[in-house]
Design a protein around this motif. Structure first.
Motif, PDB file in Angstrom:
ATOM      1  N   GLN A 284       0.944  -0.876  -0.036  1.00  0.00           N
ATOM      2  CA  GLN A 284       0.033  -0.505   0.203  1.00  0.00           C
ATOM      3  C   GLN A 284       0.911   1.355  -0.039  1.00  0.00           C
ATOM      4  O   GLN A 284       0.570   1.995  -0.237  1.00  0.00           O
ATOM      5  CB  GLN A 284      -1.290   0.127   1.399  1.00  0.00           C
ATOM      6  CG  GLN A 284      -2.021  -1.440   1.517  1.00  0.00           C
ATOM      7  CD  GLN A 284      -1.350  -2.378   1.441  1.00  0.00           C
ATOM      8  OE1 GLN A 284      -0.533  -3.159   1.768  1.00  0.00           O
ATOM      9  NE2 GLN A 284      -2.544  -2.713   2.606  1.00  0.00           N
ATOM     10  N   ASP A 285       2.221   0.969   0.505  1.00  0.00           N
ATOM     11  CA  ASP A 285       2.964   2.858   0.878  1.00  0.00           C
ATOM     12  C   ASP A 285       3.285   2.840  -0.653  1.00  0.00           C
ATOM     13  O   ASP A 285       3.651   4.207  -0.834  1.00  0.00           O
ATOM     14  CB  ASP A 285       3.866   2.387   1.606  1.00  0.00           C
ATOM     15  CG  ASP A 285       3.793   2.323   3.047  1.00  0.00           C
ATOM     16  OD1 ASP A 285       2.980   2.358   3.307  1.00  0.00           O
ATOM     17  OD2 ASP A 285       4.137   1.119   4.043  1.00  0.00           O
ATOM     18  N   VAL A 286       3.407   1.503  -1.021  1.00  0.00           N
ATOM     19  CA  VAL A 286       4.787   1.808  -2.695  1.00  0.00           C
ATOM     20  C   VAL A 286       3.511   2.457  -3.244  1.00  0.00           C
ATOM     21  O   VAL A 286       3.754   3.226  -4.132  1.00  0.00           O
ATOM     22  CB  VAL A 286       5.042   0.775  -3.170  1.00  0.00           C
ATOM     23  CG1 VAL A 286       6.087   0.953  -4.444  1.00  0.00           C
ATOM     24  CG2 VAL A 286       6.261   0.290  -2.310  1.00  0.00           C
ATOM     25  N   LEU A 287       1.993   1.536  -3.842  1.00  0.00           N
ATOM     26  CA  LEU A 287       1.310   1.669  -4.389  1.00  0.00           C
ATOM     27  C   LEU A 287       1.256   3.378  -3.913  1.00  0.00           C
ATOM     28  O   LEU A 287       0.467   4.021  -4.789  1.00  0.00           O
ATOM     29  CB  LEU A 287      -0.080   1.208  -4.236  1.00  0.00           C
ATOM     30  CG  LEU A 287       0.580   0.054  -4.877  1.00  0.00           C
ATOM     31  CD1 LEU A 287      -0.629  -1.535  -4.852  1.00  0.00           C
ATOM     32  CD2 LEU A 287       0.470  -0.521  -6.456  1.00  0.00           C
ATOM     33  N   LYS A 288       0.895   3.877  -3.277  1.00  0.00           N
ATOM     34  CA  LYS A 288       0.667   4.687  -3.349  1.00  0.00           C
ATOM     35  C   LYS A 288       1.026   6.289  -3.266  1.00  0.00           C
ATOM     36  O   LYS A 288       0.455   7.317  -3.795  1.00  0.00           O
ATOM     37  CB  LYS A 288       0.034   5.677  -1.339  1.00  0.00           C
ATOM     38  CG  LYS A 288      -1.335   4.877  -0.686  1.00  0.00           C
ATOM     39  CD  LYS A 288      -1.442   4.853   0.834  1.00  0.00           C
ATOM     40  CE  LYS A 288      -3.041   4.644   1.147  1.00  0.00           C
ATOM     41  NZ  LYS A 288      -2.560   4.397   2.837  1.00  0.00           N
ATOM     42  N   GLN A 289       2.768   5.714  -2.771  1.00  0.00           N
ATOM     43  CA  GLN A 289       3.432   7.051  -3.855  1.00  0.00           C
ATOM     44  C   GLN A 289       2.999   7.003  -5.482  1.00  0.00           C
ATOM     45  O   GLN A 289       2.986   7.667  -5.748  1.00  0.00           O
ATOM     46  CB  GLN A 289       5.329   6.405  -2.866  1.00  0.00           C
ATOM     47  CG  GLN A 289       5.130   6.639  -2.404  1.00  0.00           C
ATOM     48  CD  GLN A 289       6.413   5.806  -1.863  1.00  0.00           C
ATOM     49  OE1 GLN A 289       7.435   6.420  -2.239  1.00  0.00           O
ATOM     50  NE2 GLN A 289       7.337   4.730  -1.746  1.00  0.00           N
ATOM     51  N   MET A 290       3.085   5.668  -5.961  1.00  0.00           N
ATOM     52  CA  MET A 290       3.244   6.045  -7.012  1.00  0.00           C
ATOM     53  C   MET A 290       1.699   7.115  -7.732  1.00  0.00           C
ATOM     54  O   MET A 290       1.880   7.543  -8.805  1.00  0.00           O
ATOM     55  CB  MET A 290       3.174   4.450  -7.770  1.00  0.00           C
ATOM     56  CG  MET A 290       3.963   4.024  -7.807  1.00  0.00           C
ATOM     57  SD  MET A 290       4.257   2.180  -8.509  1.00  0.00           S
ATOM     58  CE  MET A 290       6.132   1.918  -8.127  1.00  0.00           C
ATOM     59  N   VAL A 291       0.786   5.994  -7.453  1.00  0.00           N
ATOM     60  CA  VAL A 291      -0.467   7.092  -7.811  1.00  0.00           C
ATOM     61  C   VAL A 291      -0.740   8.555  -7.308  1.00  0.00           C
ATOM     62  O   VAL A 291      -0.736   9.578  -7.725  1.00  0.00           O
ATOM     63  CB  VAL A 291      -1.735   6.888  -7.147  1.00  0.00           C
ATOM     64  CG1 VAL A 291      -2.912   6.831  -6.972  1.00  0.00           C
ATOM     65  CG2 VAL A 291      -1.769   4.487  -7.208  1.00  0.00           C
ATOM     66  N   SER A 292       0.190   9.053  -5.985  1.00  0.00           N
ATOM     67  CA  SER A 292       0.090  10.378  -5.561  1.00  0.00           C
ATOM     68  C   SER A 292       1.454  10.818  -6.835  1.00  0.00           C
ATOM     69  O   SER A 292       0.620  11.786  -7.328  1.00  0.00           O
ATOM     70  CB  SER A 292       1.312  10.605  -4.104  1.00  0.00           C
ATOM     71  OG  SER A 292       1.333  12.365  -4.153  1.00  0.00           O
ATOM     72  N   ARG A 293       2.195  10.248  -7.164  1.00  0.00           N
ATOM     73  CA  ARG A 293       2.864  10.755  -8.363  1.00  0.00           C
ATOM     74  C   ARG A 293       1.932  11.208  -9.825  1.00  0.00           C
ATOM     75  O   ARG A 293       2.636  12.099 -10.284  1.00  0.00           O
ATOM     76  CB  ARG A 293       4.322   9.972  -9.080  1.00  0.00           C
ATOM     77  CG  ARG A 293       4.537  11.305  -9.843  1.00  0.00           C
ATOM     78  CD  ARG A 293       6.312  11.706  -8.541  1.00  0.00           C
ATOM     79  NE  ARG A 293       7.118  11.357  -7.458  1.00  0.00           N
ATOM     80  CZ  ARG A 293       8.110  10.429  -7.925  1.00  0.00           C
ATOM     81  NH1 ARG A 293       8.277  10.327  -8.975  1.00  0.00           N
ATOM     82  NH2 ARG A 293       8.372  10.050  -6.641  1.00  0.00           N
TER      83      ARG A 293
END
Length: 451
Positions: A284-293
Motif C-alpha cells: 500500500q505504501d509503494v502504490l500510494k507513492q506511485m498514484v500520488s506522483r
C-alpha cells in the motif's frame, strides 16, 4: 473638624502603601479627578487590576518583586496599616532602603550568574562544533529511506536514528558546505553506520548509493506488481491482490473511478519514476507513492481541461490515448505524430478507418503478451472490449503507464494528416496518410522477413 494623624503630620503620604502591581497614585491631580487627601486610617488600598496574563508555573514571584521583604527588614503592621515602633529611642523607624539594596544586589548578581551559566550551556550547543563521526563508516551496512520532500533536518534525523551520522546539526552543516548538497532526493540509500557527515552527504549524492525501485515508461501494472513483491520481499501476488481489493483507498482522483469494463483501475496510475521501496514497507505504501506522483503530474498538465479541448470524454480517455501513444511509439520523436494517428482514426466519419484504431498493442494487453507476429484472423475475431480490431473507438482504459513525453504528445498532437504507421527497424516509425502508402511499407517489411 480637626483631624488627628497617627504619623508625622509633615509627611501625609509616608505611611500610605501601594498595592502590588499598581501604579503610584497621582496625589497632585486636579480635584475633579482625585478626591482630596484623607488620613491613612480612612484610606483603602485600591484593588489590583485584573489581567489575563498568567506568569506560568516557572514565573513565580520573588518576595522582592511581590512587595514582600524579609521579615528582618519589614516592620510589623497592625490591621490599620500603622507601623508599630520597636523602641522609643532616637533610632526611630528602621529604614527599608538597605534591605531593598541588598535584594537588588542579590537579584542582579543571581541574574548575571544565570546568564553566564546559560551562555556556557547554549554556546557549545548552537555555535560550537556539532558532534560528528570520523571516516567513511564502520563497515556495518544499513539502508535508509528518505521520503519525498524531506529537507536537511528531516534527512539528518533519519540518518542519526539509523546510526549513520552522530548528530543532525553535523549533517545539515555538511550538506550546506557541499555545493551539490541540496541535490539529495527521496529514495532508499545504501549507507554505513558511523559515517562522518561529509562522507554521508557525498555518498548520498552518488547515484550508486540509491537503491530505488525504478519504473520504466510503458510498463504494465502486472509487471510492476511483481517488481514490488520482489523488492518488499513479500509473497508473489501480494501487491496485485491488494491493488485489486483496495484500489479505491490508494488516492485515485474521482474521474478515474467507476469506469466500465476496466481490467485494472490502477493502470496508467503507477507513474514511471524512481521510488523508495524496501523491505519493511507495505505494498500500500509503494502504490500510494506511485498514484500520488501520477495524480500530481496529471493535475499539473491540466488533463481535465485539455481533454475537453481535444473533444474527448474526460481525462480518463486522454490518459488512455497517452498509453496507446507510449505502447505504439518507438521513440520520443514519434509521440506527437502517433497521437495524431489516434485522434484521426477515432473519427468515425473518416471513410478510411470508420473509427477503428486496429492497434496490436490493445490485443496484446488483454492477452498479457507482447507479440509482433499476429494474424489478422485472430485479431479481428477476438471479442473483447480492449481489442481495437474488434471494437470501434478507444479501449475501456489505459493499456500501460505512459511517461512524460507520451503524455505531452497526447496533449499536443501534430496536424499533418497522419492515419497509418509502421516500424520497419523497430527503432523508428514510418507514418503515411493513405492506406495505399501504408500497404507499400507493409509489403516492404514482409519482404525483409521472408514472408
Amino acid at each position: 473638624m480637626h483631624l488627628q494623624y497617627a504619623a508625622d503630620p509633615t509627611d501625609l503620604y509616608s505611611q500610605q502603601g501601594v498595592a502590588p502591581g499598581t501604579e503610584q497614585p497621582d496625589f497632585y491631580g486636579p480635584p475633579d479627578v482625585y478626591p482630596p487627601p484623607e488620613p491613612p486610617s480612612r484610606r483603602r488600598t485600591e484593588p489590583e487590576p485584573e489581567t489575563d496574563w498568567d506568569p506560568g508555573p516557572d514565573q513565580g514571584e520573588h518576595a522582592f518583586f511581590s512587595g514582600e521583604v524579609d521579615s528582618q527588614d519589614e516592620e510589623p503592621t497592625d490591621r490599620r496599616g500603622r507601623v508599630e515602633r520597636r523602641g522609643r529611642g532616637g533610632k526611630g523607624k528602621k529604614s527599608r532602603n538597605g534591605g531593598g539594596r541588598r535584594a537588588v544586589a542579590l537579584v542582579f548578581g543571581g541574574g548575571m550568574a544565570g546568564v553566564v551559566y546559560l551562555g556556557y550551556q547554549f554556546y557549545p550547543d548552537r555555535f560550537g562544533v556539532a558532534p560528528d563521526f570520523a571516516g567513511g563508516g564502520n563497515g556495518e551496512a544499513v539502508t535508509v529511506t528518505i521520503p519525498e520532500g524531506a529537507g536537511g533536518y528531516e534527512i539528518g534525523g533519519l540518518l542519526k536514528k539509523a546510526g549513520v551520522v552522530k548528530s543532525v546539526d553535523a549533517f545539515v552543516a555538511a550538506q550546506n558546505r557541499n555545493p551539490e548538497g541540496k541535490g539529495i532526493h527521496s529514495g532508499v540509500y545504501a549507507l554505513q553506520q558511523e559515517m562522518s557527515a561529509d562522507s554521508a552527504v557525498e555518498r548520498m549524492l552518488n547515484l550508486d548509493s540509491i537503491n530505488n525501485l525504478i519504473i520504466a515508461e510503458g510498463k504494465r501494472n502486472t509487471d510492476i506488481y511483481k517488481l514490488i513483491d520482489k523488492r518488499l520481499e513479500v509473497a508473489d501476488g501480494t501487491t496485485a491482490a491488494i491493488a485489486k481489493k483496495e484500489y479505491r483507498k490508494l488516492g485515485l482522483p474521482d474521474w478515474a473511478l467507476n469506469q466500465e469494463n476496466v481490467k485494472d483501475p490502477l493502470e496508467g496510475f503507477l507513474y514511471p519514476s524512481s521510488y523508495a521501496a524496501a523491505k519493511g514497507q507495505t505494498p500500500q505504501d509503494v502504490l500510494k507513492q506511485m498514484v500520488s506522483r501520477a495524480t500530481s503530474t496529471y493535475t499539473k498538465l491540466g488533463v481535465e481541461k485539455k481533454a475537453e479541448e481535444l473533444g474527448l470524454d474526460g481525462p480518463w480517455q486522454l490518459l488512455t490515448v497517452a498509453s496507446l501513444v507510449q505502447a505504439e511509439g518507438t521513440s520520443h520523436d514519434d509521440f506527437r505524430r502517433m497521437a495524431e494517428v489516434v485522434y484521426n482514426r477515432l473519427d468515425r466519419s473518416n471513410p478510411q478507418t470508420n473509427g477503428m484504431l486496429e492497434f496490436d498493442s490493445t490485443y496484446n494487453y488483454i492477452k498479457n503478451q507482447s507479440k509482433i507476429d499476429l494474424s489478422l484472423s485472430e485479431l479481428r475475431n477476438y471479442d473483447n472490449p480492449y481489442n481495437t480490431y474488434y471494437n470501434r473507438g478507444l479501449p475501456p482504459g489505459p493499456i500501460s503507464n505512459p511517461g512524460d513525453e507520451a503524455l505531452k504528445g497526447a496533449l499536443d498532437p501534430t496536424d499533418e494528416g497522419w492515419y497509418y504507421f509502421i516500424s520497419l527497424n523497430g527503432k523508428t516509425s514510418e507514418f503515411t496518410r493513405t492506406n495505399e502508402e501504408h500497404q507499400q511499407l507493409v509489403d516492404e517489411w514482409n519482404a525483409t522477413r521472408g514472408n
